[in-house]
Design a protein around this motif. Structure first.
Motif, PDB file in Angstrom:
ATOM      1  N   GLY A 265       0.789  -1.224   0.000  1.00 23.05           N
ATOM      2  CA  GLY A 265       0.000   0.000   0.000  1.00 23.05           C
ATOM      3  C   GLY A 265       0.821   1.274   0.000  1.00 23.05           C
ATOM      4  O   GLY A 265       0.313   2.365   0.209  1.00 23.05           O
ATOM      5  N   LYS A 266       2.115   1.166  -0.207  1.00 21.80           N
ATOM      6  CA  LYS A 266       2.987   2.335  -0.249  1.00 21.80           C
ATOM      7  C   LYS A 266       4.238   1.973  -1.031  1.00 21.80           C
ATOM      8  O   LYS A 266       4.467   0.810  -1.363  1.00 21.80           O
ATOM      9  N   GLU A 267       5.039   2.987  -1.319  1.00 25.30           N
ATOM     10  CA  GLU A 267       6.277   2.741  -2.045  1.00 25.30           C
ATOM     11  C   GLU A 267       7.311   2.216  -1.063  1.00 25.30           C
ATOM     12  O   GLU A 267       7.970   2.976  -0.358  1.00 25.30           O
ATOM     13  N   ALA A 268       7.424   0.908  -1.025  1.00 24.46           N
ATOM     14  CA  ALA A 268       8.340   0.264  -0.094  1.00 24.46           C
ATOM     15  C   ALA A 268       9.119  -0.813  -0.835  1.00 24.46           C
ATOM     16  O   ALA A 268       9.064  -0.919  -2.067  1.00 24.46           O
ATOM     17  N   ILE A 269       9.819  -1.646  -0.093  1.00 28.09           N
ATOM     18  CA  ILE A 269      10.748  -2.592  -0.707  1.00 28.09           C
ATOM     19  C   ILE A 269      10.048  -3.625  -1.594  1.00 28.09           C
ATOM     20  O   ILE A 269      10.640  -4.171  -2.519  1.00 28.09           O
ATOM     21  N   GLY A 270       8.772  -3.880  -1.331  1.00 28.40           N
ATOM     22  CA  GLY A 270       8.024  -4.810  -2.176  1.00 28.40           C
ATOM     23  C   GLY A 270       7.971  -4.344  -3.616  1.00 28.40           C
ATOM     24  O   GLY A 270       8.067  -5.151  -4.548  1.00 28.40           O
ATOM     25  N   LEU A 271       7.840  -3.039  -3.800  1.00 29.59           N
ATOM     26  CA  LEU A 271       7.818  -2.479  -5.146  1.00 29.59           C
ATOM     27  C   LEU A 271       9.171  -2.653  -5.823  1.00 29.59           C
ATOM     28  O   LEU A 271       9.252  -2.992  -7.009  1.00 29.59           O
ATOM     29  N   GLY A 272      10.245  -2.459  -5.057  1.00 30.61           N
ATOM     30  CA  GLY A 272      11.591  -2.632  -5.612  1.00 30.61           C
ATOM     31  C   GLY A 272      11.857  -4.064  -6.010  1.00 30.61           C
ATOM     32  O   GLY A 272      12.438  -4.331  -7.071  1.00 30.61           O
ATOM     33  N   PHE A 273      11.421  -5.025  -5.177  1.00 35.25           N
ATOM     34  CA  PHE A 273      11.679  -6.433  -5.483  1.00 35.25           C
ATOM     35  C   PHE A 273      10.858  -6.913  -6.672  1.00 35.25           C
ATOM     36  O   PHE A 273      11.366  -7.638  -7.532  1.00 35.25           O
ATOM     37  N   SER A 274       9.601  -6.501  -6.765  1.00 37.11           N
ATOM     38  CA  SER A 274       8.788  -6.909  -7.914  1.00 37.11           C
ATOM     39  C   SER A 274       9.347  -6.323  -9.205  1.00 37.11           C
ATOM     40  O   SER A 274       9.336  -6.977 -10.254  1.00 37.11           O
ATOM     41  N   SER A 275       9.863  -5.092  -9.133  1.00 40.22           N
ATOM     42  CA  SER A 275      10.499  -4.485 -10.313  1.00 40.22           C
ATOM     43  C   SER A 275      11.760  -5.241 -10.694  1.00 40.22           C
ATOM     44  O   SER A 275      12.069  -5.422 -11.874  1.00 40.22           O
ATOM     45  N   PHE A 276      12.497  -5.704  -9.679  1.00 40.02           N
ATOM     46  CA  PHE A 276      13.713  -6.491  -9.924  1.00 40.02           C
ATOM     47  C   PHE A 276      13.364  -7.800 -10.620  1.00 40.02           C
ATOM     48  O   PHE A 276      14.046  -8.209 -11.577  1.00 40.02           O
ATOM     49  N   LEU A 277      12.309  -8.473 -10.178  1.00 38.20           N
ATOM     50  CA  LEU A 277      11.908  -9.744 -10.789  1.00 38.20           C
ATOM     51  C   LEU A 277      11.606  -9.576 -12.273  1.00 38.20           C
ATOM     52  O   LEU A 277      11.958 -10.430 -13.092  1.00 38.20           O
ATOM     53  N   TYR A 278      10.951  -8.457 -12.601  1.00 35.91           N
ATOM     54  CA  TYR A 278      10.561  -8.242 -13.989  1.00 35.91           C
ATOM     55  C   TYR A 278      11.660  -7.557 -14.793  1.00 35.91           C
ATOM     56  O   TYR A 278      11.616  -7.540 -16.017  1.00 35.91           O
ATOM     57  N   GLY A 279      12.651  -7.009 -14.102  1.00 37.07           N
ATOM     58  CA  GLY A 279      13.739  -6.316 -14.791  1.00 37.07           C
ATOM     59  C   GLY A 279      14.726  -7.289 -15.431  1.00 37.07           C
ATOM     60  O   GLY A 279      14.610  -8.508 -15.307  1.00 37.07           O
TER      61      GLY A 279
END
Length: 305
Positions: A265-279
């Protein structure tokens, strides 16, 4: 001269003070950000090996990130997500409409990223004379019917995503009373098939392509069966193994997508990790693992004169 010394002392003290403040303000694992902070990652245990590799590389790249993987059955992962005991999950399906509405009622809008295609492997003991199996054979067994060449079909867990996959495929609500067994883990599947040559096991292909060190001796006595799809579906013209090329061409019958679901629900590490998976780096790890990445990383070929 004395004034110069005083000025130098003041400058030095200022530099030390600024450095001290800067160090105190530097990101740490206690700082919540896209690439910093701590989080638990609940993972469907059938795909645990590849996610463990992804977390290792992510943490080595971003040293102020700390992700703790917790592997459970898919049902347990989703329940934990709905009970607020987790904010990041990696499973083999998207949230249902009812599950998504639960979060929206709390003004949380789940961010879902599909990042790979997984194959469910059908394995047998190397001493088993059969190296192929029909999708219809698996469906018949799931319906409680007898298939002569398969004495037992074994799954990792009654609540696992692989059980749900084949229940949906066969159109049954529960496992039959005979011929199908739910064990306790993927490790037990490998052990069971090693000890029972006429059995057939069901597990995520990554447990075969990237086994843990302690499981490697068990995989040496295992073979992956080629599967012929149901008539009228892609892959009904022959027996196909779960290779990346067969996944890309949609020839192997038993596949499913992998999703990272972030409900922080906020810009936190979950967003970074999901972006890493798709990157690009995450997708290269998927490619190396034997699964099919959602976007094929480009290959650079250097041509020299």
């Amino acid at each position: 001269m004395k004034n110069i010394r005083i000025i130098l002392c003041v400058v030095l003290i200022s530099i030390v003070a600024i450095s001290f403040v800067a160090c105190n303000n530097a990101p740490t694992k206690d700082t919540q950000g896209i690439l910093t902070g701590r989080a638990n990652v609940l993972v469907d245990e059938t795909i645990a090996p590849i996610i463990e590799d992804q977390i290792d590389v992510f943490e080595s790249s971003y040293t102020n990130a700390e992700l703790t993987m917790i592997a459970k059955s898919e049902n347990e992962v989703v329940r934990a997500l709905l009970k607020d005991s987790a904010q990041l999950a990696i499973i083999t399906r998207e949230l249902t409409e009812k599950e998504a509405e639960f979060f929206k009622s709390k003004t949380i809008y789940p961010k879902t990223v599909r990042f790979a295609t997984d194959a469910i492997a059908i394995i047998a003991n190397k001493s088993n004379p059969d190296s192929t199996i029909d999708a219809n054979d698996i469906i018949q067994i799931m319906k409680g019917q007898t298939v002569a060449k398969v004495k037992a079909l074994v799954f990792d867990n009654a609540n696992s995503s692989t059980v749900a996959y084949f229940r949906n495929l066969a159109g049954v609500d529960k496992l039959p009373d005979q011929g199908v067994y739910a064990l306790k883990s993927n490790r037990e599947i490998l052990k069971y098939v090693n000890e029972n040559p006429q059995s057939v096991g069901v597990l995520g292909i990554n447990w075969i392509t990237q086994p843990e060190a302690e499981l490697a001796p068990l995989t040496e006595h295992i073979k992956v069966l080629g599967v012929k799809n149901q008539q009228g579906k892609p892959g009904d013209d022959g027996y196909y193994k779960p290779t990346q090329s067969n996944l890309a061409l949609n020839l192997y019958p038993f596949t499913r997508s992998l999703y990272c679901i972030n409900v922080q629900g906020k810009e936190a590490i979950g967003l970074g990790f999901s972006s890493f998976l798709y990157g690009e780096r995450g997708q290269r790890l998927i490619l190396k693992s034997g699964l099919l990445p959602d976007s094929i990383p480009p290959r650079e070929i250097i041509i020299r004169n």
